[in-house]
Design an enzyme around this catalytic site. Structure first.
Site, mmCIF file in Angstrom:
data_model
loop_
_atom_site.group_PDB
_atom_site.id
_atom_site.type_symbol
_atom_site.label_atom_id
_atom_site.label_comp_id
_atom_site.label_asym_id
_atom_site.label_seq_id
_atom_site.Cartn_x
_atom_site.Cartn_y
_atom_site.Cartn_z
ATOM 1 N N ASP A 180 0.917 -1.132 0.000
ATOM 2 C CA ASP A 180 0.000 0.000 0.000
ATOM 3 C C ASP A 180 0.956 1.180 0.000
ATOM 4 O OD1 ASP A 180 -1.393 2.300 0.910
ATOM 5 O OD2 ASP A 180 -3.027 0.984 1.495
ATOM 6 N N HIS A 181 1.099 1.839 -1.135
ATOM 7 C CA HIS A 181 2.231 2.761 -1.228
ATOM 8 C C HIS A 181 2.109 3.956 -0.274
ATOM 9 C CE1 HIS A 181 -0.303 5.066 -4.004
ATOM 10 N NE2 HIS A 181 0.564 6.054 -3.943
ATOM 11 N N HIS A 243 -5.618 3.079 1.257
ATOM 12 C CA HIS A 243 -4.732 4.170 1.689
ATOM 13 C C HIS A 243 -5.256 4.887 2.941
ATOM 14 C CE1 HIS A 243 -2.844 3.258 -1.994
ATOM 15 N NE2 HIS A 243 -3.513 4.064 -2.790
HETATM 16 C C1 BG6 Z 1 -3.438 4.726 -6.365
HETATM 17 C C2 BG6 Z 1 -4.815 4.870 -6.958
HETATM 18 O O1 BG6 Z 1 -3.419 3.665 -5.457
HETATM 19 O O2 BG6 Z 1 -3.105 5.924 -5.698
HETATM 20 C C3 BG6 Z 1 -4.850 6.047 -7.897
HETATM 21 O O3 BG6 Z 1 -5.157 3.679 -7.663
HETATM 22 C C4 BG6 Z 1 -4.366 7.293 -7.207
HETATM 23 O O4 BG6 Z 1 -6.184 6.242 -8.354
HETATM 24 C C5 BG6 Z 1 -3.031 7.048 -6.532
HETATM 25 O O5 BG6 Z 1 -4.229 8.295 -8.186
HETATM 26 C C6 BG6 Z 1 -2.608 8.242 -5.691
HETATM 27 O O6 BG6 Z 1 -1.301 8.084 -5.258
HETATM 28 P P1 BG6 Z 1 -0.415 9.349 -4.896
HETATM 29 O O7 BG6 Z 1 0.859 8.767 -4.392
HETATM 30 O O8 BG6 Z 1 -0.255 10.120 -6.166
HETATM 31 O O9 BG6 Z 1 -1.154 10.109 -3.866
#
Ligand code: BG6
Length: 490
Positions: A180-181, A243
């Protein structure tokens, strides 16, 4: 860099995620000297590609590479990268990959047992079959093998369990790294330190002092280009279930016994177990429409014209434990909004009346992106001879305080953790289970068309009903004259 020789296989090497996130993160780690000393990277996908086309995929999204040093670094990086095309559902293709890994191991690596890290930047429909193929044909008996997977981990509680179950027989939990980044983002990682390293902050985080909490994700662009994928999932599965609930669990959990991966994740699971499924009455969903020259969600050809898929959602949930009982946590997320911002806002209760009238509430705000910051809105005496109050703030804006420091990309932090075998910032199987349980009834109600989307214009703040919705849970907008500047850099 640590010294175990490593082969990293990026499956789905021709896709978007690999191009935009995986390869740039690997490149930055390489540049910083943080990959194992002897690392070899193999891109793998179905598409047939020559070396130049592959090199373009690898380098297309790299940053700061235009000067001579940059070009040199790119050349050296490309030397450790190669591409193999193969199918996702054929033993023969994986055997071919395995042979290539064995060749590299014997020709280029000095240790007997180089590690193998399989990074699956793949669409969900091939997760299981690839995990199977890898286990059967590419698993090294001599070394450690790890598999990194990306969401979506299912679509609801049942399908997530199915997927976890299917992979479980093949790859052990300690070999599996579910990304989950958001868990790799600097300010999300900072939550544990900020809370448990500062007793006065953590002591304020409870139902005696906190009135409401908002965790907000805003993006200024829509689903252009990926509407087909998105329509199957919607914003709640895309952002809230993973997230934002990760952020919630780190913000709300109790103090872990240690920083070990299991101690942290035990506490995260414990707090999420105290959250009952979200009720339909506590939800507002929306879908964006064309405005300001931008297309509406349904203008995308890949989206069904009658789609009830939310691109915006706000919901309130409760943590039924001693610390948080009665405090609404509002999770908001939307695409095609007026700005890019991810922020946690803890709003404290009113100051006891008597001494003051209409004095604003304290707020602890953690801005995850852009412009990482933590600030505490507080009341101060207006400087001067008058005995008056003024809203002010204690401000830790990273660009000011840590101006020299480069904040790593989430994917860099996570890939490094996976190489090191550290699971702290990855999602454990039981975490997935508890978070899906919170969202599944609501998701099913939306899928069945029982909750309808309110339209909102591309580029707006969201559905018109949003302000009233948030106010219902106690949030008080601070005096309009008090605006926190987005960037505070002089
Ligand atoms: C991803 C979603 O997990 O996270 C995308 O699938 C979203 O829809 C993205 O744009 C957002 O990541 P960050 O790091 O740009 O906030």
């Amino acid at each position: 860099a640590f010294d175990n020789d490593t082969i990293i296989v990026v499956l789905g090497a021709s896709g978007d995620l690999a191009k935009k996130k995986t390869f740039p993160a690997l490149f930055n780690l390489f540049r910083l000297g943080l990959l194992p000393k002897t690392t070899h990277i193999i891109g793998y996908a179905r598409t047939k590609m020559d070396r130049d086309t592959f090199a373009e995929k690898v380098t297309g999204h790299l940053k700061n590479v235009d000067d001579d040093k940059g070009k040199q670094d790119v050349d050296s990086f490309l030397k450790i990268c190669q591409y193999i095309s193969g199918q996702y559902d054929e033993d023969e293709s994986f055997q071919n990959l395995n042979k290539e890994m064995e060749r590299i191991e014997s020709e280029k690596m000095k240790h007997d047992a180089p590690s193998r890290l399989f990074y699956m930047a793949l669409p969900p429909n091939v997760f299981t079959v690839v995990a199977k193929g890898l286990k059967k044909n590419c698993y090294s008996d001599k070394a450690n093998n790890r598999i990194v997977i990306e969401k979506p981990f299912g679509k609801d509680l049942e399908s997530s369990r199915e997927m976890i179950g299917a992979l479980k027989g093949l790859w052990k939990e300690e070999e599996t790294f579910r990304i989950d980044h958001y868990l790799g983002k600097e300010m999300v990682k900072n939550l544990l330190i900020m809370r448990f390293g500062n007793p006065f902050i953590d002591a304020g985080l409870n139902n005696k002092l906190v009135d409401n909490v908002q965790i907000t994700f805003k993006e200024p662009f829509g689903t252009e280009g990926r509407g087909g994928y998105f329509d199957e999932f919607g914003i709640i599965r895309d952002i809230q279930q993973n997230h934002l609930s990760q952020v919630l669990s780190l913000l709300a959990m109790e103090r872990p016994k240690s920083f070990s991966a299991e101690d942290i994740r035990d506490e995260k699971v414990r707090v999420l177990k105290a959250v009952p499924a979200i009720q339909e009455k506590d939800v507002l969903i929306g879908q964006y429409t064309a405005a300001n020259g931008k297309p509406g969600y349904k203008d995308d050809d890949t989206v069904p014209k009658d789609s009830n898929c939310p691109t915006f959602a706000a919901m309130a949930l409760y943590v039924n434990n001693e610390r948080w009982k009665g405090v609404p946590f509002i999770l908001k997320a939307g695409k095609a909004l007026d700005e890019a911002k991810v922020v946690i806002r803890v709003q404290f209760k009113d100051t006891p009346q008597g001494l003051f009238k209409d004095i604003p509430r304290n707020e602890l705000v953690i801005r995850i992106q852009p412009d990482e910051a933590v600030y505490l809105k507080m009341n101060s005496k207006k400087p001067g001879l008058e005995m008056a109050t003024l809203p002010a703030d204690l401000d830790l804006t990273y660009k000011e305080r840590f101006s020299e420091v480069r904040i790593p990309e989430a994917y860099e932090a996570l890939i490094l953790d996976a190489l090191n075998g550290d699971h702290s910032n990855f999602v454990r199987d039981d975490e997935l289970d508890v978070s899906w349980a919170i969202f599944t009834p609501l998701l099913h109600a939306i899928d069945a068309g029982k909750i309808k989307n309110e339209p909102y214009e591309y580029g707006s703040r969201g559905p018109a009903a949003l302000n009233d919705f948030i106010a219902r849970y106690g949030y008080q907008r601070t005096n309009e004259s008090y605006e926190w500047p987005t960037t505070n850099v002089k």
